[in-house]
Design an enzyme around this catalytic site. Structure first.
Site, PDB file in Angstrom:
ATOM      1  CG  ASP A 136       0.017   0.019   2.485  1.00 39.56           C
ATOM      2  OD1 ASP A 136       1.046  -0.345   2.617  1.00 39.56           O
ATOM      3  OD2 ASP A 136      -0.753  -0.030   3.593  1.00 39.56           O
ATOM      4  CB  CYS A 146       6.160  -2.211   1.334  1.00 32.38           C
ATOM      5  SG  CYS A 146       6.860  -1.195   0.228  1.00 32.38           S
ATOM      6  CG  HIS A 178       6.324  -5.271  -1.973  1.00 26.94           C
ATOM      7  ND1 HIS A 178       5.556  -4.571  -1.356  1.00 26.94           N
ATOM      8  CD2 HIS A 178       6.322  -6.473  -1.387  1.00 26.94           C
ATOM      9  CE1 HIS A 178       5.104  -5.036  -0.403  1.00 26.94           C
ATOM     10  NE2 HIS A 178       5.330  -6.146  -0.093  1.00 26.94           N
TER      11      HIS A 178
END
Length: 566
Positions: free
Chosen positions: A221, A224, A329
């Site tokens: 979101d 991370c 990520h």
């Protein structure tokens, strides 16, 4: 001073290195150049800049982060990416470092493909020499990868003499992570899903097999990185907002150091990073390493960290481990065999994992106590069943013993009567004995305990105290029977005349004396407290009536004189 017009942008296939330098002086002073950036960013130098080697005028693209560690050169040299300043030049502002720059070690990847090592530029003008120090390094945007620099998108044209154009100024003044989202999305779309999944599976398996680490998936979101750090420090990724707030506050308190690594306005940068959906980069990693005083290790498809950020003070605390996936990520890498939650929060006398061990001990103790109580309860149940079984056995034995005693008494009575006893009297005695036996069996079935306690031969003390023998069934019936109105003073129950001595009751007086003695005794001695009075009276009256009729017939036979034959 004459300002020449802007130079038209060259075509895309033109080589800027072959263009002759335009005449005229450079601008007198550039805008403030930010220091060597680790969070990604442009050069930040305001006016047109000249590369002494290539002679190209214009802003240089960003460069990769410098390696950490001792650099070659004489003492006092800035860094190996800074060129010597000519004599008489005016040096720009130099960043003041309070701690090691947040960058990777010599072994880590310094930049992406095509990135060149940055260098300070020296511009020579008519009025003097102005040097702008601080071609900043980009290490990715809000979610830029560790050690990967991102080039700033530039305008089609190159800056001309007399300062950067408004278009150039607009593009070059962007924040450090301006190309994060478009570039990341383009890279993800270009990847093969099957290849990415296979690579992720190999990475996770390699970490688990070789290091024993487990990758915990974080929510994608935008937070991370902060979620991964929150999972390492607090044990809960939902506390990422607290980690982000503390990190931004730490950056603001140390703005004099960290602002040298950001090309945009530092306050604007901090305000943007305070948003929960804005990703973090190396600046935030270095800040959190110093804030929690724990090293931050970054793993990217390797069992060894590709980058490590150290705090100001060295200690033996477990590092914060994060994994970097698909260049966009972060996930949390945890060691299940060593607790690290709470380390770095400044808690005095805190021992990682001590709370879990204490909870486990309490749980084991509670479980053992519960098991012991359960076993004790089961033992009590078994003991109760055993006692009930013993009582039932005792009652059965007492009942059988009493019935056997009744049979023995009847047998003895038969032997005493002998063969001369009339059959009718024997039948009457047998019927009375059977009735008494049936009544006793019914009584023992209703109240075995009271029967066994009063009438059982297991209690000889009561009989010895009273000085009587256990009554036989015939005696009990005889005592309960009212005296016959036709019996004068002496009568026989079973036989007439000469058999009085063999009868259990010779006369009425001993029976009356025994009856008076029994009436003085407690009914519980014979187990009569549970009997129904109506049934007892009905049984006694029936037997008495039958015996009375028999006695009347006998008396009539004895009283009638024989007829006179004369």
């Amino acid at each position: 001073m004459t300002i020449l017009p802007k130079k038209k942008p060259p075509p895309p296939d033109a080589d800027p290195a072959n263009e002759p330098p335009p005449p005229g002086p450079l601008p007198p002073a550039p805008r403030r150049g930010a220091g060597v950036g680790v969070g990604g960013g442009g050069t930040g130098v305001g006016g047109g800049e000249r590369d002494r080697d290539s002679g190209v005028v214009g802003a240089r693209p960003r460069a990769s982060p410098p390696p950490q560690g001792p650099l070659p050169g004489p003492p006092g040299a800035l860094h190996r990416w800074a060129l010597a300043v000519p004599p008489g030049a005016v040096a720009g502002p130099r960043p003041q470092q309070a701690s090691p720059p947040p960058c990777g070690g010599p072994g880590g990847p310094g930049g992406g493909p095509g990135d060149a090592l940055g260098a300070t530029t020296a511009g020579v003008g008519a009025a003097g020499v102005v040097v702008g120090v601080g071609g900043t390094v980009g290490v990715g945007g809000c979610c830029s990868g560790p050690g990967h620099s991102k080039r700033r998108r530039q305008a089609p044209g190159v800056g001309a003499v007399g300062g950067a154009s408004p278009e150039r100024e607009e593009v070059g003044a962007g924040y450090n992570s301006e190309d994060e989202y478009e570039a990341a999305a383009a890279r993800i779309e270009a990847m093969d899903p099957a290849t990415v999944e296979q690579q992720e599976h190999w990475f996770e398996k390699a970490l688990r097999d070789k290091k024993g680490f487990i990758i915990k998936q974080m929510k994608e979101d935008g937070a991370c990185l902060f979620r991964a750090v929150a999972d390492q420090v607090y044990g809960d990724q939902d506390m990422h907002e607290v980690v982000r707030k503390h990190c931004m506050d730490y950056l603001m308190k140390n703005a004099d150091y960290f602002s040298n690594y950001v090309t945009e306005d530092f306050t604007t940068y901090i305000n943007r990073k305070r948003k929960n959906n804005c990703h973090g980069n190396h600046i935030e990693m270095q800040a959190m390493a110093e804030m929690y005083n724990r090293p931050v290790e970054v793993y990217q498809y390797s069992t060894e960290p590709i980058n490590t950020f150290h705090g100001i003070h060295q200690n033996e605390d477990e590092p914060i481990r994060v994994s970097y996936h698909r260049n966009i990520h972060y996930n949390s890498v945890v060691n299940p065999n060593k607790a690290t939650i709470g380390v770095g929060l400044g808690l005095p006398s805190f021992k990682p994992g001590f709370a879990e061990q204490s909870l486990m001990k309490n749980a084991i103790k509670t479980s053992e106590e519960s098991w012991i109580e359960q076993q004790m309860l089961e033992d009590k149940k078994r003991a109760t069943d055993w006692e009930a079984t013993n009582e039932a056995i005792e009652e059965q034995v007492a009942r059988e013993s009493y019935l056997q005693w009744l049979r023995d008494q009847e047998k003895q009575a038969r032997q005493v009567r002998g063969p001369s006893q009339p059959r009718k009297a024997s039948a009457t005695c047998s019927s009375a004995t059977a009735a008494a036996s049936s009544g006793l069996e019914e009584w023992t079935s209703r109240s075995p305990r009271q029967r066994s306690s009063a009438s059982s031969p297991e209690h000889p003390e009561l009989h010895a105290e009273l000085g009587i023998k256990p009554p036989s069934p015939g005696t009990v019936l005889a005592l309960a029977k009212p005296p016959s109105p036709c019996a004068p003073g002496t009568s026989s129950q079973f036989s007439a005349g000469g058999d009085r001595a063999t009868s259990p009751l010779v006369s009425l007086y001993p029976a009356l004396e025994c009856r008076a003695l029994i009436q003085q005794m407690s009914p519980s001695a014979f187990g009569l407290n549970d009997w129904d009075d109506d049934e007892i009276l009905a049984s006694v009256l029936a037997v008495s009536q039958q015996e009375y009729l028999d006695s009347m017939k006998k008396n009539k036979v004895h009283r009638e004189p024989p007829p006179d034959k004369s």
